[in-house]
Design an enzyme around this catalytic site. Structure first.
Site, PDB file in Angstrom:
ATOM      1  N   ARG A  27      29.358  39.727  53.882  1.00  0.00           N
ATOM      2  CA  ARG A  27      30.294  40.629  53.220  1.00  0.00           C
ATOM      3  C   ARG A  27      31.533  39.890  52.714  1.00  0.00           C
ATOM      4  O   ARG A  27      32.311  40.458  51.954  1.00  0.00           O
ATOM      5  CB  ARG A  27      30.728  41.728  54.194  1.00  0.00           C
ATOM      6  CG  ARG A  27      29.579  42.611  54.638  1.00  0.00           C
ATOM      7  CD  ARG A  27      29.952  43.424  55.834  1.00  0.00           C
ATOM      8  NE  ARG A  27      30.913  44.457  55.497  1.00  0.00           N
ATOM      9  CZ  ARG A  27      30.631  45.750  55.503  1.00  0.00           C
ATOM     10  NH1 ARG A  27      29.435  46.161  55.820  1.00  0.00           N
ATOM     11  NH2 ARG A  27      31.541  46.630  55.210  1.00  0.00           N
ATOM     12  N   TRP A  81      39.055  40.340  55.714  1.00  0.00           N
ATOM     13  CA  TRP A  81      39.277  40.024  54.304  1.00  0.00           C
ATOM     14  C   TRP A  81      40.660  40.578  54.004  1.00  0.00           C
ATOM     15  O   TRP A  81      40.861  41.786  53.931  1.00  0.00           O
ATOM     16  CB  TRP A  81      38.204  40.670  53.429  1.00  0.00           C
ATOM     17  CG  TRP A  81      38.305  40.289  51.990  1.00  0.00           C
ATOM     18  CD1 TRP A  81      37.846  39.151  51.387  1.00  0.00           C
ATOM     19  CD2 TRP A  81      38.910  41.058  50.943  1.00  0.00           C
ATOM     20  NE1 TRP A  81      38.128  39.167  50.046  1.00  0.00           N
ATOM     21  CE2 TRP A  81      38.779  40.327  49.747  1.00  0.00           C
ATOM     22  CE3 TRP A  81      39.551  42.304  50.895  1.00  0.00           C
ATOM     23  CZ2 TRP A  81      39.264  40.782  48.519  1.00  0.00           C
ATOM     24  CZ3 TRP A  81      40.040  42.753  49.676  1.00  0.00           C
ATOM     25  CH2 TRP A  81      39.888  41.999  48.508  1.00  0.00           C
ATOM     26  N   GLY A 117      40.291  48.561  56.634  1.00  0.00           N
ATOM     27  CA  GLY A 117      40.939  49.553  55.787  1.00  0.00           C
ATOM     28  C   GLY A 117      42.388  49.199  55.510  1.00  0.00           C
ATOM     29  O   GLY A 117      42.811  48.056  55.699  1.00  0.00           O
ATOM     30  N   LYS A 506      29.495  37.606  35.835  1.00  0.00           N
ATOM     31  CA  LYS A 506      28.805  36.676  36.754  1.00  0.00           C
ATOM     32  C   LYS A 506      29.424  35.282  36.647  1.00  0.00           C
ATOM     33  O   LYS A 506      29.676  34.627  37.657  1.00  0.00           O
ATOM     34  CB  LYS A 506      27.303  36.567  36.439  1.00  0.00           C
ATOM     35  CG  LYS A 506      26.457  37.755  36.766  1.00  0.00           C
ATOM     36  CD  LYS A 506      26.134  37.914  38.231  1.00  0.00           C
ATOM     37  CE  LYS A 506      27.122  38.779  38.944  1.00  0.00           C
ATOM     38  NZ  LYS A 506      26.971  40.181  38.938  1.00  0.00           N
ATOM     39  N   HIS A 525      37.575  41.128  14.578  1.00  0.00           N
ATOM     40  CA  HIS A 525      38.809  41.902  14.749  1.00  0.00           C
ATOM     41  C   HIS A 525      39.761  41.230  15.728  1.00  0.00           C
ATOM     42  O   HIS A 525      40.693  41.870  16.203  1.00  0.00           O
ATOM     43  CB  HIS A 525      38.477  43.329  15.200  1.00  0.00           C
ATOM     44  CG  HIS A 525      37.684  44.091  14.189  1.00  0.00           C
ATOM     45  ND1 HIS A 525      38.223  44.527  13.000  1.00  0.00           N
ATOM     46  CD2 HIS A 525      36.374  44.450  14.144  1.00  0.00           C
ATOM     47  CE1 HIS A 525      37.286  45.144  12.280  1.00  0.00           C
ATOM     48  NE2 HIS A 525      36.152  45.103  12.964  1.00  0.00           N
TER      49      HIS A 525
HETATM   50  N1  HGA Z   1      44.447  45.733  56.107  1.00  0.00           N
HETATM   51  C1  HGA Z   1      43.834  44.900  57.102  1.00  0.00           C
HETATM   52  C2  HGA Z   1      42.322  45.011  57.052  1.00  0.00           C
HETATM   53  C3  HGA Z   1      41.784  44.633  55.701  1.00  0.00           C
HETATM   54  C4  HGA Z   1      40.361  45.060  55.407  1.00  0.00           C
HETATM   55  O1  HGA Z   1      39.827  46.042  55.887  1.00  0.00           O
HETATM   56  N2  HGA Z   1      39.658  44.336  54.511  1.00  0.00           N
HETATM   57  O2  HGA Z   1      38.318  44.675  54.141  1.00  0.00           O
HETATM   58  C5  HGA Z   1      44.298  43.462  56.982  1.00  0.00           C
HETATM   59  O3  HGA Z   1      44.806  43.036  55.932  1.00  0.00           O
HETATM   60  O4  HGA Z   1      44.169  42.731  57.956  1.00  0.00           O
END
Ligand code: HGA
Length: 629
Positions: A27, A81, A117, A506, A525
């Protein structure tokens, strides 16, 4: 994107947690971590929460936990992330709260927490918690939840989490543990996915059933707003109004998440594997389709698609990224073959703009994972505006998107791991073509025999795709030129314009070459000003009614010294010449041509990235399953 794994067991669960993270690696993530309660394992010394965190790969986290002898039967783990705060060890999860005003922010943790989140009111919460004496060690929005849980803790972790989440605005899936309750993990979800895995005398939490492959296949999908209390050998689920759920209200399902699907086999990268899996993926997506009937799109709850198809008078497609481009291509089919007006919107724009709702729209969402936050939010926005005829084209049957749409077509691409989507795109196109045929029949624009004829052509797709994949050596020679460039243009006309867009996306995603796509007629254009001998121009040139027009656009490029890389069909008179490189597709494939023409573009970006030495499967700054806004 972020991944969560959690467990309450009686054995040392650290290897299971870290292997779970490994299964979620596809992921995309920038840091990872694991925390355990070291008193949870019989015979262990100690009485508190301990963690290991890293900005390296999960394999190195495994080495770190082994070296540090991190062991416990209760634990939580995370791949992050970053959304708030740089990718750094101090921002990596799990986050700990050591309580207010202890004067030593590095004291032993009281609350340990992982989060997927975004907490939108994190600044206000942070200020309020700081005023109470909580010290913050990270820049994340997540750390506020850990302190908030601590501030509500009065001897019962479930109650504390329940009180804390009432104060949160935004999206979250969380797993939380407390130093005074060594055999308990509490989870909660709102806006981000979370599942429960039921094992033999042990229970698990995860953001994706894939994390538990090989551990348990007994899965409970938590609903929006659910909380779960995990203890040894038992669990309770409480819904968003605080009612404890009966077993039947949150059934345990047997879900076979194949860990085999994440094995690379003879391939060098997942993206390469997935490009070459397309003939099989399309064949499986069409398996069981004996004829094109509305029933193919019936909802899991039995909602009949034919009723909906009769009722609607237009189609609104909502999607993001590559899925958005499959929607753009489908617009040409839906209007051109089925004769139904169709609009396509980027989900993240649609959800925030004032639009004019039409209750007779068929709202079609497209998502590989079925958890894409922007697309889910756009769907809910459309539903809120009274558009209740909803259908999803999705690759994951158990996803929120499938659960929340009335109708669905499940593509069978299999697990897609490469961040740059390939087989998900072509199977989405196959699903959308079937939808076009079904809608066209419902509206009397396509006869049953025409539909059967198209279906025959679709059945030939796997063989046709094999022939296109055999062009790889020619694409490799193009890639050697592209690897030395900083910019590229992609041109297409009609339904191949979205294919040009997908080709440019891509190339950007994995080789970091700046690429733009234009409908070829737009060149004069503006973008023609960019063309010189340093600008490669990829032209998607099938043998259709627009070919002669396209050839004039190609002349415009050659006249300015631009170098053309042309994907021509068989039986055209476009030939190799100075400044014109031609790859000839094996045959012309009529309405289904986009499904074939995109494949050399996928191979071009793959081999260009390979020549430039970038991380093909995990391109910088990007993640799979975009579960944050
Ligand atoms: N907001 C949190 C978690 C980030 C998240 O869910 N990324 O997919 C952070 O920045 O640690």
């Amino acid at each position: 994107m972020c991944g969560i794994v959690g467990a309450v067991s009686t054995r040392n669960i650290v290897p299971v947690l870290v292997q779970g993270l490994q299964r979620l690696e596809y992921r995309g993530y920038d840091s990872c971590g694991v925390a355990v309660h070291d008193a949870s394992l019989e015979g262990n010394q100690g009485s508190g929460l301990h963690r290991a965190r890293s900005t390296a790969r999960v394999a190195e986290l495994m080495e770190q936990v082994t070296k540090e002898h991190l062991q416990g039967a209760t634990g939580i783990a995370h791949t992050r992330w970053a959304t708030h705060g740089a990718p750094a060890v101090h921002n990596a999860h799990p986050h700990f709260s050591v309580g207010p005003g202890v004067g030593d922010a590095h004291a032993a943790g009281r609350v340990g927490l992982v989060h997927n989140g975004i907490i939108e009111n994190h600044e206000a919460l942070r200020a309020a918690l700081q005023a109470k004496g909580y010290e913050f060690l990270s820049q994340t929005d997540t750390e506020v939840i850990a302190h908030l849980v601590d501030s509500h803790y009065n001897g019962d972790l479930f109650d504390a989490v329940q009180a804390a989440i009432k104060e949160l605005r935004g999206a979250y899936a969380i797993a939380v543990m407390h130093k005074d309750e060594p055999h308990r993990v509490v989870g909660a979800r709102a806006g981000s996915p979370l599942i429960l895995g039921v094992g033999q005398n042990e229970n698990f939490l995860a953001s994706d059933a894939m994390a538990l492959a090989g551990v348990t296949d007994q899965i409970v999908y938590l609903a929006e707003g659910d909380m779960v209390d995990l203890q040894i050998g038992r669990y309770w689920i409480v819904n968003q109004v605080g009612k404890t759920m009966e077993a039947g209200e949150r059934p345990v399902k047997t879900v076979r998440a194949h860990s085999g699907a994440v094995e690379l086999g003879p391939y060098r990268h997942y993206m390469q594997k997935e490009i070459f899996e397309q003939p099989r993926a399309i064949a499986e997506t069409l398996e069981g389709v004996v004829s094109v009937v509305p029933e193919l799109f019936d909802g899991a709850d039995g909602t009949a698609a034919w009723r909906v198809f009769k009722e609607i008078d237009n189609v609104l497609i909502l999607a993001c990224g590559t899925s958005y481009y499959s929607g753009c291509a489908a617009k040409y089919w839906i209007e051109g073959l089925a004769g139904i007006p169709c609009n396509v919107e980027v989900a993240s724009e649609y959800r925030y703009r004032k639009s004019v709702p039409n209750p007779r729209s068929l709202v079609v969402t497209i998502s590989q994972s079925g958890e894409t936050a922007d697309t889910l939010a756009a769907l809910r926005h459309a539903q809120g505006l009274g558009m209740t005829n909803t259908l999803t084209i999705c690759n994951v049957a158990t996803s929120a998107m499938v659960r929340e749409c009335k109708l669905a077509y499940i593509t069978r691409a299999g697990v897609e791991i490469g961040v740059a989507s390939t087989k998900a795109f072509t199977t989405q196109l196959a699903g959308l073509f079937l939808l076009t045929l079904a809608l066209g029949q419902a509206k009397g624009k396509i006869t049953e025999s025409e539909s059967d004829h198209y279906l025959e052509q679709m059945r030939h797709l796997p063989v046709a795709l094999q022939a296109v994949l055999a062009l790889e050596p020619q694409v490799v020679s193009w890639a050697e030129d592209f690897a030395r460039k900083n910019n590229a243009l992609f041109l297409g006309r009609g339904i191949h314009y979205p294919i040009a867009l997908e080709g440019a996306l891509k190339l950007k995603e994995i080789s970091y070459i700046h690429a733009e796509a234009y409908p070829a007629g737009e060149l004069k254009h503006g973008p023609l000003a960019l063309v010189d001998s340093e600008m490669p121009v990829v032209t998607v040139a099938p043998n259709d009614e627009l070919l002669e027009k396209l050839k004039s656009n190609m002349q415009e490029v050659r006249a300015r010294g631009g170098v053309l890389y042309v994907l021509a069909d068989a039986n055209t008179d476009i030939e190799n010449a100075p400044g014109i490189h031609v790859i000839r597709m094996p045959e012309h494939y009529g309405a289904l041509s986009p499904i074939l023409h995109v494949v050399p573009l996928q191979l071009l970006s793959y081999h260009t990235a390979l020549a430039r030495g970038t991380d093909v499967d995990k391109p910088r700054n990007l993640a799979k399953s975009v579960t944050v806004e």
